[in-house]
Design a protein around this motif. Sequence first.
Motif, PDB file in Angstrom:
ATOM      1  N   GLN A 199      20.834 -65.981 111.885  1.00 53.30           N
ATOM      2  CA  GLN A 199      21.833 -64.918 111.969  1.00 53.30           C
ATOM      3  C   GLN A 199      22.365 -64.774 113.388  1.00 53.30           C
ATOM      4  O   GLN A 199      23.562 -64.562 113.595  1.00 53.30           O
ATOM      5  N   SER A 200      21.489 -64.936 114.381  1.00 58.72           N
ATOM      6  CA  SER A 200      21.905 -64.743 115.777  1.00 58.72           C
ATOM      7  C   SER A 200      22.917 -65.778 116.234  1.00 58.72           C
ATOM      8  O   SER A 200      23.647 -65.560 117.202  1.00 58.72           O
ATOM      9  N   LEU A 201      22.971 -66.915 115.536  1.00 50.30           N
ATOM     10  CA  LEU A 201      23.926 -67.957 115.914  1.00 50.30           C
ATOM     11  C   LEU A 201      25.356 -67.547 115.597  1.00 50.30           C
ATOM     12  O   LEU A 201      26.301 -67.978 116.263  1.00 50.30           O
ATOM     13  N   GLY A 202      25.514 -66.758 114.535  1.00 52.50           N
ATOM     14  CA  GLY A 202      26.861 -66.357 114.142  1.00 52.50           C
ATOM     15  C   GLY A 202      27.473 -67.260 113.089  1.00 52.50           C
ATOM     16  O   GLY A 202      28.702 -67.314 112.953  1.00 52.50           O
ATOM     17  N   VAL A 203      26.630 -67.969 112.331  1.00 54.49           N
ATOM     18  CA  VAL A 203      27.142 -68.822 111.258  1.00 54.49           C
ATOM     19  C   VAL A 203      27.366 -67.984 110.005  1.00 54.49           C
ATOM     20  O   VAL A 203      26.957 -66.825 109.926  1.00 54.49           O
ATOM     21  N   ASP A 204      28.021 -68.594 109.015  1.00 54.81           N
ATOM     22  CA  ASP A 204      28.360 -67.871 107.792  1.00 54.81           C
ATOM     23  C   ASP A 204      27.419 -68.174 106.635  1.00 54.81           C
ATOM     24  O   ASP A 204      27.294 -67.370 105.716  1.00 54.81           O
TER      25      ASP A 204
ATOM     26  N   ILE B  32      12.520 -67.836 105.778  1.00 53.78           N
ATOM     27  CA  ILE B  32      12.674 -66.377 105.801  1.00 53.78           C
ATOM     28  C   ILE B  32      12.245 -65.820 107.160  1.00 53.78           C
ATOM     29  O   ILE B  32      12.919 -64.964 107.745  1.00 53.78           O
ATOM     30  N   HIS B  33      11.146 -66.347 107.675  1.00 52.88           N
ATOM     31  CA  HIS B  33      10.616 -65.890 108.961  1.00 52.88           C
ATOM     32  C   HIS B  33      11.610 -66.125 110.101  1.00 52.88           C
ATOM     33  O   HIS B  33      11.643 -65.349 111.070  1.00 52.88           O
ATOM     34  N   ARG B  34      12.435 -67.153 109.971  1.00 54.45           N
ATOM     35  CA  ARG B  34      13.367 -67.518 111.039  1.00 54.45           C
ATOM     36  C   ARG B  34      14.815 -67.150 110.726  1.00 54.45           C
ATOM     37  O   ARG B  34      15.732 -67.604 111.407  1.00 54.45           O
ATOM     38  N   LEU B  35      15.028 -66.306 109.724  1.00 51.81           N
ATOM     39  CA  LEU B  35      16.402 -65.917 109.382  1.00 51.81           C
ATOM     40  C   LEU B  35      17.115 -65.212 110.535  1.00 51.81           C
ATOM     41  O   LEU B  35      18.325 -65.357 110.701  1.00 51.81           O
ATOM     42  N   ASP B  36      16.367 -64.471 111.333  1.00 48.33           N
ATOM     43  CA  ASP B  36      17.005 -63.774 112.455  1.00 48.33           C
ATOM     44  C   ASP B  36      17.590 -64.770 113.452  1.00 48.33           C
ATOM     45  O   ASP B  36      18.633 -64.503 114.060  1.00 48.33           O
ATOM     46  N   HIS B  37      16.928 -65.895 113.631  1.00 47.08           N
ATOM     47  CA  HIS B  37      17.465 -66.924 114.521  1.00 47.08           C
ATOM     48  C   HIS B  37      18.793 -67.450 113.981  1.00 47.08           C
ATOM     49  O   HIS B  37      19.774 -67.575 114.725  1.00 47.08           O
TER      50      HIS B  37
ATOM     51  N   ALA C   8      21.120 -59.910 102.812  1.00 45.29           N
ATOM     52  CA  ALA C   8      21.006 -58.657 103.557  1.00 45.29           C
ATOM     53  C   ALA C   8      21.468 -58.820 105.002  1.00 45.29           C
ATOM     54  O   ALA C   8      21.874 -57.842 105.640  1.00 45.29           O
ATOM     55  N   ARG C   9      21.430 -60.035 105.512  1.00 47.20           N
ATOM     56  CA  ARG C   9      21.878 -60.319 106.879  1.00 47.20           C
ATOM     57  C   ARG C   9      23.317 -60.838 106.923  1.00 47.20           C
ATOM     58  O   ARG C   9      23.787 -61.281 107.972  1.00 47.20           O
ATOM     59  N   GLY C  10      23.983 -60.830 105.782  1.00 45.71           N
ATOM     60  CA  GLY C  10      25.367 -61.291 105.735  1.00 45.71           C
ATOM     61  C   GLY C  10      25.499 -62.801 105.676  1.00 45.71           C
ATOM     62  O   GLY C  10      26.580 -63.345 105.939  1.00 45.71           O
ATOM     63  N   LEU C  11      24.420 -63.498 105.326  1.00 40.18           N
ATOM     64  CA  LEU C  11      24.427 -64.954 105.248  1.00 40.18           C
ATOM     65  C   LEU C  11      24.518 -65.415 103.795  1.00 40.18           C
ATOM     66  O   LEU C  11      23.781 -64.930 102.935  1.00 40.18           O
TER      67      LEU C  11
END
Length: 546
Positions: free
Chosen positions: A40-45, A33-38, A89-92
């Motif tokens: 998300q930043s990659l652009g994976v689905d 959870i702490h690293r979800l932004d990383h 919430a991040r579209g993942l």
Amino acid sequence: MNEWWRGGVIYQVYPRSFQDTNGDGVGDLAGIIHRLDHIQSLGVDCIWLSPIQQSPQDDMGYDVSDYLEVDRLFGSLQDFDSLIEQAHARGLKVIMDQVVSHTSDQHPWFQESRLSRTNRRADWYVWADPLPDGSPPNNWPAVFGGRAWEWNPTRGQYYLHNFLASQPDLNFHNEEVQQAVLDVMRFWLERGVDGFRLDTVNYYFHDKRLRSNPPNRVRGEHLPYAVNPYDMQEHKFSKSQPENLAFLKRVRALLEQYPGTTSVGEVGDSHKSVPLMAQYTSGGDTLHMCYGFDFLGDEFTARHFRSRLETFFKVGPDGWPCWSFSNHDVPRHVTRWAPHSVSREDLARQSAALVLSLRGSVCLYQGEELGLPETDLLFEELTDPRGIRFWPEDKGRDGCRTPIPWEEGEAPNGFTTGTPWLPVKPAQSALNVAAQEGDDNSTLAFYRTILAWRKTHPELALGDIRFFNTAEPVLAFRREHDGQAMLCAFNLSAEPCDLTVSGARGAALEEVSRGATLSGRSLRLEANGFAFIPIAGESTARVSYR
């Protein structure tokens, strides 16, 4: 129809090694959870979670003792729910491992089954009488060494274990077992998971007659020696049985009740994985995707990549593959394929460009975006039972499972405040996320760039593929979808190549190309260079190299 998975990119998280938040040296759900932004930043689905269910950890979670509980090593069901919520919430999307070909010997199902031949779960596992001389019923070996049969004196029978003796195989010929497995999947679907990665999906059924396997043959001759005796057999009867298909249709029918969910099966078979992948995903009523080990080995040739794709779509033109170059079971590809490169960084970029342009979906393994090489470990640092047993000829799987280095400075680079379960060595420490964040020329920056670029080119995610007849080491093909087309060319070697591109007048290189120069009809690819050239859908563009 919600087919986000078709042509989608899945990011595999190995929870033990992603991020630890409680200082015990093992990654956990809170760390993910702490690293979800990383991620998300990659652009994976999508995120694929390697096993998190309750387990004695004999095989790092691939030995489940309670399918309906999160192992305390990783957190709780509430942590899992939070992960699903925050990823969505991040579209993942989030899919999770389901290891149902076998359980742990600590699972209550097995604890009951082993007690007698008459209890209600007596037939839930694969039991067999000994031969008259007391030996096992056939010659089947275990993947991790030794016989695939373990003696149980209480029942006076052997039980089958394709992996460790503490991982008894479920008996899928019993429909009660099938239903119990489907009920497990429903439990997690109700909690919001977006599907499953099905471990060893072709191991579910065995030959009912327990016939012995024939020897493996290479070019018609018996294989004289292998580090692991498992590789000296053709596993004709111990796995990949025809009954498997009917059960996979039951899995698909369950998933159809939860719109937008998906499945990706792991096909473990060195000789026929691609045909099985095609069979298991064809018809629209089986699995959504499958992957095999065809691109997870040492072979790095144009012929190999082309033959695997052409075979798949010939056998199953309506099936769908999921390609990967690395995962938690094999040495990292920048190490495996190093003999074909001058620079690890160039090889990392080329590998990303190649896997993201093949027809099918894609699975990236954590750390690929950093260009992490295989970790060189000492014997006393190993935890993997396979590596411990077959050392040093086979060093096992720990080298690809070492923790992600997040921060600059000394190891373990922010992965944990304690002692990591596997060490972070200098080669991996130097490639930490923080250092690459500030470098526009880093491997991490390239991954983000090419993943974002791919989203603007649906022909690469969904298009047909047609290969050009180029000699080694050049792999070239055309992707086309809905009037858009892309010419893709790769130099799979450490030496430059000069190619000819015809019928693409006025074409120019896409900016994500690397080590490529296009001048008129002449295309030069440096070592591990690759080129993407947009062309008209009706174009007769060709690539030639002799």
